[in-house]
Design an enzyme around this catalytic site. Structure first.
Site, PDB file in Angstrom:
ATOM      1  N   GLU A   1       0.802  -1.118   0.202  1.00 20.70           N
ATOM      2  CA  GLU A   1       0.042  -0.079   0.037  1.00 20.70           C
ATOM      3  C   GLU A   1       0.829   1.291  -0.073  1.00 20.70           C
ATOM      4  OE1 GLU A   1      -2.956  -0.343   3.102  1.00 20.70           O
ATOM      5  OE2 GLU A   1      -4.019  -1.447   1.749  1.00 20.70           O
TER       6      GLU A   1
ATOM      7  N   GLU B   1      -6.601  -7.965  -0.638  1.00 22.47           N
ATOM      8  CA  GLU B   1      -7.182  -8.026   0.807  1.00 22.47           C
ATOM      9  C   GLU B   1      -8.481  -7.550   0.860  1.00 22.47           C
ATOM     10  OE1 GLU B   1      -4.860  -5.329   3.874  1.00 22.47           O
ATOM     11  OE2 GLU B   1      -3.019  -6.007   2.944  1.00 22.47           O
TER      12      GLU B   1
END
Ligand code: GAL
Length: 725
Positions: A183, A252
């Site tokens: 991320e 995710e």
């Protein structure tokens, strides 16, 4: 001919010249899917982080994942677990990465390896070793030479090890995918040009390691081709990779959320998870990973700041490795029906037609087969839709899957699996406690050192312990007015985090602590002082280190001031510049009281004299293991805060005294799910149960040791087992 066709032909040629071709495969991708052995795949994946369970639990967790219909196990690699000090590597026990991957391979599943090595993950310091911060010139996760050198060295170390063990799919192993960074997109946005340069460097560095399998970067819009940008979130149906040559992947899909100390228990209804998966697949998604499939436990001191010891996550497999029902089985049914559709899904793109205001049909029709997804996005109304001349009833916020474009095999909101409620029942184990109180240290104790002013905690402890003592003397002369008026002076201590016990003349005067949303704390209380020298001792405790945020490595911990005493003759004393003495860790830690040999080095108080509700107390008891195979936990309801060890293994931080703040509203999953709404146990202890893995126990004479820093009553502790109601 596209890249994958070429690769497949190359493989076929290799097959003629080699006998091992059957176990080696080329992994590539096109705009629709990952391609393994020449075949596009719809892959269902689940995260299991190997250090969050014991090696003895791994085979069963992997088997249950397979039975639950997963194709892939995804894990991060935990740098700080593998390189506890510079150049000294550790791959034993819970950190035996190769063993874990080989077990997954043995079960016939693939592995998605998120090397990071920054991982976030609610893991201490985001997985980066604390010692790295103290390398001169170091700045984490940006265009910084010292960081890049260290990151490359560790990433290469892991890739080389994996190659040596032949674990990449192209070598006949199970790893089909690797991730670099985590991320980083949002960070890059905040950091600017140095962030952009770091992204480019990161991508090139990863590609240079030639793993033979695709790399992904999650939440990284500018991931350089051929690295695939992937989605993380509760929903990813609208996500598009940044190249039309790349498949739509979801690294995710949060099955719940993590628990923080001071927070309530998050949960995500399975109907909502199933809905999110079906929507993703009907929109052309081809790789979906549950984060977490098994969350497990943050043993020892591995949790990130204010993250609870339990990392249950409301995942399909609970903290103890048992299926959570109906979550596990409802998703298993979903996986079955997706697999039925897989050949059709990978061969054509869907056509979308409207069936109503908020209803749609996504139809995958090839020459020989047809699969349809009928969806109702309305969060509150059930819809009857007509599809190919037949009526279908779609509950609110749901998708029906028709693998033959006719028969509804599955609807995401219609749960057929039974609910199984689990409970913790007492075992016959009785503890017989002994206690040892350690004294508040004094400035002339061995190991103390003195300095003017207040010191940052982690720069001193290097995170080898949660505990750091600040000691100073407050000298009061007999002419202080407050001695006569009885108006005690006000002590104010500001700390950057995370919890603080204040001792005045050896007695606990009070405790303050922060929380995940604000790590800082202020202790402000009137204290009793006498004429002469008063001993002030502050026990600052770290509750894990931050794991996310821009340059989180620069955030401070410990008492940095202001520190004042107010209400003395001269008004206020600023204590922050005074001479302070310091001590790293507790006495019990220094003596290894948590071990068999260490615990014999002090005199323990027995039975009825055992200390209760006293800070700085060590407790120990021996116990036998209850027969059976139900998972075990300690119910620590009556304790305060500290650490627990079983046979020398640290089962994690306990802090049952921290009750959950916030509102537990009705969990309304119809509509956008928000983890802040779906909470339970508000006003109750954030965590009172602590997993004791059976593999850490022997049949008789186990040693249980507790360090209680704040004050608790061990007579209320019980060993419980997890069973179905
Ligand atoms: C994500 C992150 C994961 C984990 C998750 C929350 O943003 O990539 O590592 O921290 O949030 O559980």
């Amino acid at each position: 001919m596209n890249f994958s066709d070429k690769a497949w032909i190359l493989l076929a040629i290799l097959c003629f010249s080699s006998l091992i071709c059957s176990i080696k495969a080329v992994v590539s991708y096109d705009h629709k899917a990952l391609i393994i052995n020449g075949q596009r795949r719809i892959l269902l994946s689940g995260s299991i982080h190997y250090p969050r369970s014991t090696p003895e639990m791994w085979p069963d967790l992997i088997k249950k994942s397979k039975d639950g219909g997963l194709d892939v196990i995804q894990t991060y690699v935990f740098w700080n677990g593998h390189e506890p000090s510079p150049g000294k590597y550790y791959f034993g026990d819970r950190y035996d990465l190769v063993k874990f991957i080989k077990l997954v391979q043995k079960a016939g599943l693939y592995v998605s390896l998120r090397i990071g090595p920054y991982v976030c993950a609610e893991w201490n310091f985001g997985g980066i070793p604390v010692w790295l911060k103290y390398v001169p010139g170091m700045v984490f996760r940006t265009d910084n030479e010292p960081f890049k050198i260290a990151m490359q060295k560790f990433t290469k170390k892991i890739v080389d090890m994996i190659k040596e063990e032949k674990l990449f799919e192209t070598q006949g192993g199970p790893i089909i995918l690797s991730q670099i960074e985590n991320e980083y997109g949002p960070m890059e946005w905040e950091i600017g040009s140095a962030g952009k340069a770091y992204t480019k460097w990161t991508a090139a560095m990863a590609l240079g390691l030639s793993t033979g399998v695709p790399w992904v970067m999650c939440k990284q819009d500018d991931a350089p081709y051929p690295i695939i940008n992937t989605c993380n979130g509760f929903y990813c149906e609208g996500f598009k990779p940044n190249s039309d040559k790349q498949p739509k992947m979801w690294t995710e899909n949060w099955t719940g959320w993590f628990t923080e100390f001071g927070g309530a228990l998050p949960n995500r209804p399975v109907e909502d998870i199933a809905f999110s998966v079906a929507r993703f697949i009907q929109n052309g998604g081809s790789f979906m990973n549950y984060y977490m499939y098994h969350g497990g436990t943050n043993f020892d001191r591995t949790a990130g700041v204010f993250v609870a010891t339990s990392y249950d996550y409301d995942a399909p497999l609970d903290e103890y490795g048992l299926p959570r029902e109906p979550k596990y089985s409802h998703l298993k049914e979903l996986h079955k029906v997706i697999k039925l559709c897989e050949p059709t899904l990978v061969s054509v793109d869907p056509t979308i037609t409207s069936l109503g205001d908020k209803q749609e049909a996504h139809v995958f029709k090839s020459k020989t087969s047809c699969a349809a997804f009928l969806s109702n996005y309305d969060p509150s109304y059930a819809a009857r839709v007509m599809f190919r001349g037949f009526p279908y009833d779609l509950p609110p916020w749901s998708v029906s899957i028709l693998p033959d474009c006719k028969t509804e095999f599955y609807n995401t909101a219609k749960i057929r699996a039974p609910t199984i409620l689990m409970k913790m029942v007492p075992t016959s184990t009785r503890f017989s406690w002994e206690s040892y109180n350690e004294a508040v240290p004094s400035s002339n104790d061995a190991g103390t050192f003195a300095k003017d002013g207040l010191l940052e905690q982690i720069s001193m402890t290097r995170d080898k312990t949660d505990y750091f003592w600040y000691l100073t003397d407050i000298t009061i002369s007999s002419n202080e007015r407050f001695l006569k008026t009885g108006d005690d002076p006000l002590l104010t201590i500001c700390s950057a985090g995370h919890a603080l016990h204040v001792f005045v003349n050896g007695q606990l005067a009070g405790t303050s602590y922060g929380g995940l949303s604000s790590l800082k704390l202020t202790f402000s209380q009137k204290i009793k002082l006498h004429v002469g020298v008063n001993k002030l001792a502050l026990l600052s405790t770290a509750v894990g280190l931050p794991n996310a945020g821009v340059h989180y490595e620069t955030w401070n911990t410990g008492v940095l001031g202001p520190a004042t005493l107010n209400g003395v003759n001269s008004g206020t004393w600023d204590m922050s510049k005074w001479k302070w003495s310091y001590k790293i860790g507790t006495k019990g830690e220094a003596m290894s009281l948590h071990t068999m040999t260490g615990s014999s080095s002090v005199e323990w108080i027995e039975e009825s004299f055992v200390a209760k509700k006293q800070p700085l107390t060590w407790y120990k008891s021996s116990f036998d293991t209850p027969v059976g195979n139900e998972p075990l936990a300690l119910d620590m309801n009556t304790m305060g805060k500290g650490h627990v060890w079983v046979n020398g293994h640290n089962i994690g931080r306990h802090w049952p005294a921290y009750t959950a703040r916030g509102n537990c509203g009705r969990c309304n999953y119809g509509g956008i799910y928000n983890e802040k709404k779906c909470l339970s146990k508000c006003g109750q202890s954030s965590q009172r149960l602590y997993h004791v893995p059976r593999s850490w126990l022997k049949p008789f004479g186990n040693l249980l040791v507790i360090f209680e820093e704040w004050g608790g009553d061990p007579s209320g502790i019980s060993l419980v087992k997890r069973t179905a109601k």
